[in-house]
Design an enzyme around this catalytic site. Structure first.
Site, mmCIF file in Angstrom:
data_model
loop_
_atom_site.group_PDB
_atom_site.id
_atom_site.type_symbol
_atom_site.label_atom_id
_atom_site.label_comp_id
_atom_site.label_asym_id
_atom_site.label_seq_id
_atom_site.Cartn_x
_atom_site.Cartn_y
_atom_site.Cartn_z
ATOM 1 N N ASP A 4 -1.071 -2.941 -3.055
ATOM 2 C CA ASP A 4 -1.683 -3.077 -1.736
ATOM 3 C C ASP A 4 -0.945 -4.168 -0.972
ATOM 4 O O ASP A 4 -0.971 -5.334 -1.362
ATOM 5 C CB ASP A 4 -3.167 -3.460 -1.928
ATOM 6 C CG ASP A 4 -3.971 -3.337 -0.649
ATOM 7 O OD1 ASP A 4 -3.359 -3.240 0.432
ATOM 8 O OD2 ASP A 4 -5.210 -3.346 -0.740
ATOM 9 N N ASP A 98 0.378 1.511 3.665
ATOM 10 C CA ASP A 98 0.535 0.212 2.995
ATOM 11 C C ASP A 98 -0.087 0.151 1.600
ATOM 12 O O ASP A 98 -0.296 -0.935 1.068
ATOM 13 C CB ASP A 98 -0.023 -0.917 3.865
ATOM 14 C CG ASP A 98 -1.537 -0.842 4.002
ATOM 15 O OD1 ASP A 98 -2.097 0.241 3.761
ATOM 16 O OD2 ASP A 98 -2.150 -1.857 4.356
ATOM 17 N N GLU A 99 -0.401 1.297 1.012
ATOM 18 C CA GLU A 99 -0.962 1.311 -0.340
ATOM 19 C C GLU A 99 -0.322 2.415 -1.160
ATOM 20 O O GLU A 99 -0.044 3.496 -0.648
ATOM 21 C CB GLU A 99 -2.477 1.571 -0.309
ATOM 22 C CG GLU A 99 -3.290 0.434 0.234
ATOM 23 C CD GLU A 99 -4.783 0.711 0.113
ATOM 24 O OE1 GLU A 99 -5.200 1.434 -0.815
ATOM 25 O OE2 GLU A 99 -5.523 0.210 0.968
#
Length: 406
Positions: A4, A98-99
Site C-alpha cells: 500500500d 496505489d495498492e
DNA sequence: TCTGGGGTCCTAGGACCC
DNA sequence: TCTGGGGTCCTAGGACCC
C-alpha cells in the site's frame, strides 16, 4: 503480501517538487467543486481528511497547499512500481493505482524469509521511484490488507497463523476489509463489536440477518479468507463502463444538460471502443443539489459503443422523467457488456458510421482528446472547457480501468 | 459560497412464463 | 364459497471499496 503506497498522490507531488516536501499539501481536482483526494501526512496531522472540500480543508489547516493532481505522474509511478513488484513474484494483482497484492508463495528462497523479501521490495521502490509503502504479509489477502494498514507510513507487519487469533480477538469488526459503517452498525446491534465475537457468533443468525454475506462474515472474524491473488492480465472482463461529472453549478437548463450528456456519452463510447466492448444497457444517473441520487436504466435493442446511440438512449431516459429540481451531477454508463465480435455491420450505413467513429478515435489518439468532436460540444459553456475533474484512485494503470490521461 | 469519480456485488420487487 | 408454485429476467437502490 499487500503493498500500500503511503499517501500516494501527495507523495508523488512532494517527490517531484522539493518545495512541497515536509509541508501540508492536498491533491485536488481542477474543477470548481472538488474534494481532497489525498492529503500528505503533514496535512493529516493538522486535520485534513480525504473527501473534504477545498474550503473545509483550508479551514482545518490554513497553511494547506492545494495541488492540482496530474494523472500522468501517478500512472507513471504506478507502472514502475508494478514492474518492480513483478520482479519479485509472477503473481501480482493491481488492486488499484496505489495498492497491489502479491502471492509470494514459492518466492522466498533468494531472500530467506518473508521479512527479508519485504525489505527488499521497499528498498527497490524507494530507490527506483522515490516513494515509501506499507507492507503486510499474512496467510491470505484479508489479513495481509489488515497488516499493511497497521503501520503507516513505511510500515512492515507480518501476521502468521500463530498470531492471528490474538490479534483478531479485540479488533473492531469495522477494521476488516469489506465491513463498512452500515455492517458495523448492524453487527453492533447484535452485540458483535470485535472480530473475536464475530468469529464465534452463530452462523445461522448471521445467515438469516445478512444473507449470503453472513456465511463469510463469521469466517472473516476468524481470519479465514479464500480469495486468490488475480495476476495482471487475468482479471475478469469489466462489467460496466461509465463516467459522471458534478457540474460547475447546479442547472435546470435543458440545453446545458444535453451537452453534458453528449460529452459523457462520448467519453463512455470512446473508452468502450478502445477495448472493443459494446453495452446492452444504458444507465443515466442524476444527483440533485440536496444529494438525492438516483438512476434509470434502459435495455438497448442492439449492443452498441456508438456515442450517438448511447447519447440517444440517455436522452430518452431523461425525457421520460420529470426533474424535481436543478441537477448537480450527471452520469452515463453502459453495462451488459459484450466483447465486440469484429464482425462487419450488415448495412452500408452502419459500416460508414463505424468507420467514422474509428477515424475520429484515431485522430484523437494521435492528436489528443477532443481534437475532433461533435459541434454541440464546442458551444459556449457546454462542458468542453478544460475540466479534468478529480483523479480516481480506484483506477488502474492498465486495461479498461486505465486512468484517463489528459 | 459545503460534500469527486471509478467500479463490483447483493437484494427486493415486479413482469412474465409454464 | 377466490386467487399455487416453480422459475427467469429486469430494474432500482444500497453497501462497500480505492
Amino acid at each position: 503480501m499487500h503493498v500500500d503506497m503511503n499517501a500516494f498522490f501527495a507523495s508523488v507531488e512532494q517527490r517531484c517538487d522539493p518545495a512541497l516536501r515536509g509541508k501540508p499539501i492536498a491533491v485536488v481536482g481542477s474543477a470548481k467543486r472538488t474534494v481532497v483526494t489525498t492529503a500528505s501526512y503533514e496535512a493529516r496531522k493538522l486535520g485534513v481528511k480525504t473527501g473534504m472540500n477545498k474550503f473545509e480543508a483550508k479551514k482545518a489547516c490554513p497553511s494547506l497547499i492545494l495541488v492540482i493532481g496530474d494523472n500522468r505522474k501517478y500512472i507513471d509511478a504506478s507502472v514502475r512500481i508494478l514492474e518492480i513488484l513483478k520482479s519479485f513474484s509472477p503473481k501480482v494483482e493491481a488492486y488499484s493505482i496505489d495498492e497491489a497484492f502479491l502471492d509470494i508463495t514459492g518466492c522466498l528462497k533468494p531472500f530467506g524469509s518473508p521479512e527479508a523479501l519485504a525489505r527488499a521490495v521497499k528498498e527497490r521502490i524507494r530507490e527506483g521511484v522515490g516513494l515509501t509503502c506499507s507492507i503486510g504479509i499474512a496467510p491470505n489477502k484479508l489479513l495481509a490488507k489488515l497488516a499493511s494498514d497497521m503501520q503507516k507510513p513505511d510500515g512492515l507487519v507480518i501476521i502468521d497463523e500463530a498470531g492471528k487469533a490474538k490479534l483478531l480477538e479485540d479488533l473492531p469488526v469495522g477494521e476488516l476489509w469489506g465491513i463498512g459503517p452500515r455492517l458495523t452498525e448492524h453487527l453492533g446491534r447484535l452485540g458483535v463489536k470485535t472480530c473475536g465475537q464475530l468469529g464465534r457468533f452463530p452462523a445461522s443468525v448471521l445467515r438469516e440477518r445478512f444473507g449470503i454475506i453472513g456465511e463469510r462474515l463469521r469466517l472473516m472474524g476468524q481470519g479465514v479468507y479464500s480469495s486468490e491473488v488475480v495476476p495482471i492480465g487475468q482479471e475478469e472482463e469489466a462489467k460496466s463502463v461509465g463516467h459522471s461529472t458534478t457540474l460547475p453549478a447546479d442547472t435546470s437548463e435543458k440545453a446545458e444538460i444535453k451537452r453534458y450528456l453528449l460529452k459523457l456519452s462520448e467519453m463512455v463510447g470512446a473508452r468502450a471502443r478502445e477495448h472493443c466492448l459494446k453495452g446492452g444497457k444504458v444507465c443515466l444517473t442524476i444527483r440533485y443539489p440536496d444529494f438525492y441520487t438516483f438512476s434509470r436504466q434502459r435495455t438497448l435493442p442492439v449492443h452498441t459503443n456508438d456515442t450517438r446511440a448511447i447519447y440517444a438512449s440517455a436522452l430518452a431516459i431523461l425525457e421520460s422523467m420529470r426533474l424535481r429540481t436543478a441537477v448537480r451531477l450527471l452520469g452515463v454508463s453502459i453495462s451488459a457488456l459484450a466483447k465486440g465480435s469484429g464482425q462487419m455491420a450488415l448495412f452500408e450505413e452502419d459500416r460508414r458510421r463505424e468507420k467514422l467513429l474509428e477515424a475520429m478515435d484515431e485522430v484523437n489518439r494521435s492528436f489528443g482528446e477532443y481534437t475532433v468532436t461533435w459541434g454541440t460540444l464546442l458551444d459556449e459553456g457546454g462542458g468542453s472547457e478544460d475540466d479534468t475533474g478529480v483523479i480516481s484512485p480506484a483506477w488502474r494503470p492498465v486495461g479498461v480501468k486505465r486512468v484517463n490521461v489528459k
